[in-house]
Design a protein around this motif. Structure first.
Motif, PDB file in Angstrom:
ATOM      1  N   TYR A  81      -0.080  -3.888   3.626  1.00 32.59           N
ATOM      2  CA  TYR A  81       0.111  -2.753   4.521  1.00 32.59           C
ATOM      3  C   TYR A  81       0.843  -1.631   3.800  1.00 32.59           C
ATOM      4  N   HIS A  82       0.698  -0.425   4.333  1.00 35.88           N
ATOM      5  CA  HIS A  82       1.597   0.682   4.003  1.00 35.88           C
ATOM      6  C   HIS A  82       2.839   0.506   4.870  1.00 35.88           C
ATOM      7  N   ALA A 122       1.161   7.702  -0.532  1.00 33.69           N
ATOM      8  CA  ALA A 122      -0.109   7.296   0.092  1.00 33.69           C
ATOM      9  C   ALA A 122      -1.216   8.120  -0.558  1.00 33.69           C
ATOM     10  N   LYS A 168       0.798  -1.227   0.000  1.00 26.13           N
ATOM     11  CA  LYS A 168       0.000   0.000   0.000  1.00 26.13           C
ATOM     12  C   LYS A 168       0.833   1.280   0.000  1.00 26.13           C
ATOM     13  N   GLY A 169       2.146   1.145  -0.153  1.00 21.98           N
ATOM     14  CA  GLY A 169       2.970   2.350  -0.243  1.00 21.98           C
ATOM     15  C   GLY A 169       4.285   2.230   0.488  1.00 21.98           C
ATOM     16  N   TYR A 215       2.040   9.457  -4.522  1.00 21.16           N
ATOM     17  CA  TYR A 215       1.168   8.278  -4.587  1.00 21.16           C
ATOM     18  C   TYR A 215       1.036   7.836  -6.044  1.00 21.16           C
ATOM     19  N   ASP A 250       4.568   1.683  -8.060  1.00 19.37           N
ATOM     20  CA  ASP A 250       4.866   0.729  -6.988  1.00 19.37           C
ATOM     21  C   ASP A 250       4.725  -0.704  -7.483  1.00 19.37           C
ATOM     22  N   ASP A 276       2.470   1.460   8.482  1.00 22.78           N
ATOM     23  CA  ASP A 276       1.426   0.838   9.296  1.00 22.78           C
ATOM     24  C   ASP A 276       2.054   0.010  10.414  1.00 22.78           C
TER      25      ASP A 276
END
Length: 399
Positions: free
Chosen positions: A378-379, A343, A336-337, A349, A354, A382
């Motif tokens: 997950y980022h 993000a 997620k980043g 983003y 990615d 996180d």
């Protein structure tokens, strides 16, 4: 008995070097005068330039053959590195010189372990010393006057240098306060929440050494790994690889991940801040990148978003490096980043970029029982991702 090595070109700097040696010995610490000059002379030294040059790995007689000064200086620097690697009595090193002498002596200093005192008195110490120091604990002291004779200024500066290295040797801390095993961690501003969360979970049982991924930061961590001072690595922020491939200013060189390969120590890595290349002030960004997605981090730092094509190239490079690792490896991908500004709603983003990175790593990564790739929902910042980093590290550090 260990001694402080006083190193310099005794064909041109003998009086100053002898003054430093005498000052060191006055403090009660043994000293050896090592000549790395390229010309013959009649001055009395403890270790001659021929003894040093004979340690060169393939050109042991270069002093009698080479006429070009630049070539001779380069060869002497290489010979000094091999000479110092062979010595077991180096308590510390103090050197002095101009640009040539500085390049020779600091080359030798750079092969010594972190913690061995290293003081270099140099005419170039007030400028950019990165090429001389690199990722090492070398103290650069500006000579103020040229290293060309003893005078009221040079005597003070050289005395300070001699007494400084003697004090470091005499009062060195042999035993660190912590008996906990040391581990290396890489951090960038945009991965700080992740690194802090990992560190807080591990610092009770591990001495967590955090390195800022600025080029020299990654090099310093890997030098400690090569030196046997780290039990393992949690390499969260591999952003220096961006600068290696795209010409940024925080490039740790082609040998990034090399120490992981050589030492076979436990390694947990990730893709932290691989969304950005680092440049200086905005006006310093190369012309070919002027139309790219640029983000001014502060007046001195401009970030450039990496593209899908660049990410595919980096992903392949990372996987090929990791495939050479014979130790325990876990590489975790945060789907997620990869940074604070990668993000939703943030300037970098770019899920497509990615994905190109993640797919390239996965396509080229050779999984084995000891080398595993994990893609996680997950980022990077996180809490769940930090927990997974810790979990995987504890699994392999205890194997």
């Amino acid at each position: 008995m260990s001694s402080i090595y006083v190193i310099g070109t005794c064909d041109t700097k003998y009086d100053e070097l002898k003054f430093v040696k005498d000052t060191v010995e006055t403090s009660g610490v043994p000293a050896l005068l090592v000549d790395v000059g390229i010309k013959a002379h009649g001055n009395e030294v403890d270790i001659t330039n021929k003894e040093v040059s004979a340690c060169h790995s393939f050109d042991k007689d270069f002093l009698s053959r080479v006429e070009d000064r630049g070539e001779a200086v380069s060869l002497m620097a290489e010979a000094l590195q091999e000479f110092l690697k062979q010595r077991e009595d180096v308590a510390g090193v103090v050197g002095l010189g101009g640009s040539g002498g500085t390049s020779i002596v600091t080359a030798g200093m750079r092969v010594l372990d972190i913690g061995i005192p290293k003081v270099m008195v140099s005419t170039v110490a007030s400028g950019n010393v990165a090429p001389y120091v690199g990722p090492n604990d070398i103290c650069m002291m500006y000579s103020v006057t040229d290293v060309a004779g003893l005078n009221r200024i040079s005597k003070k500066v050289l005395s300070n240098a001699a007494n400084a290295v003697a004090g470091m040797v005499s009062f060195k801390k042999d035993k660190v306060d912590s008996e906990k095993p040391a581990i290396g961690m890489t951090m960038f501003g945009v991965t700080t929440p992740c690194v802090d969360a990992v560190r807080k979970q591990l610092e009770k049982d591990y001495d967590c050494l955090v390195f800022h991924a600025t080029g020299t930061g990654g090099q310093s961590m890997e030098k400690l790994l090569d030196s046997g001072m780290l039990s393992g690595v949690i390499d969260i922020s591999t952003t220096e690889i961006c600068d290696l491939h795209m010409g940024g200013v925080m490039n740790a060189g082609e040998d990034r991940l090399g120490a992981v390969i050589r030492t076979k120590k436990p390694y947990v890595g990730s893709t932290g801040a691989l969304d950005m290349v680092n440049f200086g002030a905005k006006e310093t960004v190369p012309e070919k990148y002027k139309d790219r997605n640029l983000h001014v981090h502060n007046p001195q730092v401009t970030l450039m978003r990496t593209t899908p094509e660049e990410n595919r190239r980096m992903g392949k490079w990372i996987a090929e490096k990791l495939n050479k690792c014979e130790g325990e490896v876990r590489f975790l991908i945060p789907e997620k980043g990869v940074s604070m500004i990668d993000a939703p709603g943030m300037p970098f983003y770019d899920p497509e970029a990615d994905k190109a990175l993640f797919d390239a790593i996965e396509d080229n990564f050779n999984q084995t029982d000891s080398r595993r790739l994990l893609k996680l929902p997950y980022h990077i910042n996180d809490k769940g991702f930090a927990d997974e980093l810790v979990k995987n590290f504890l699994e392999i550090i205890n194997n």
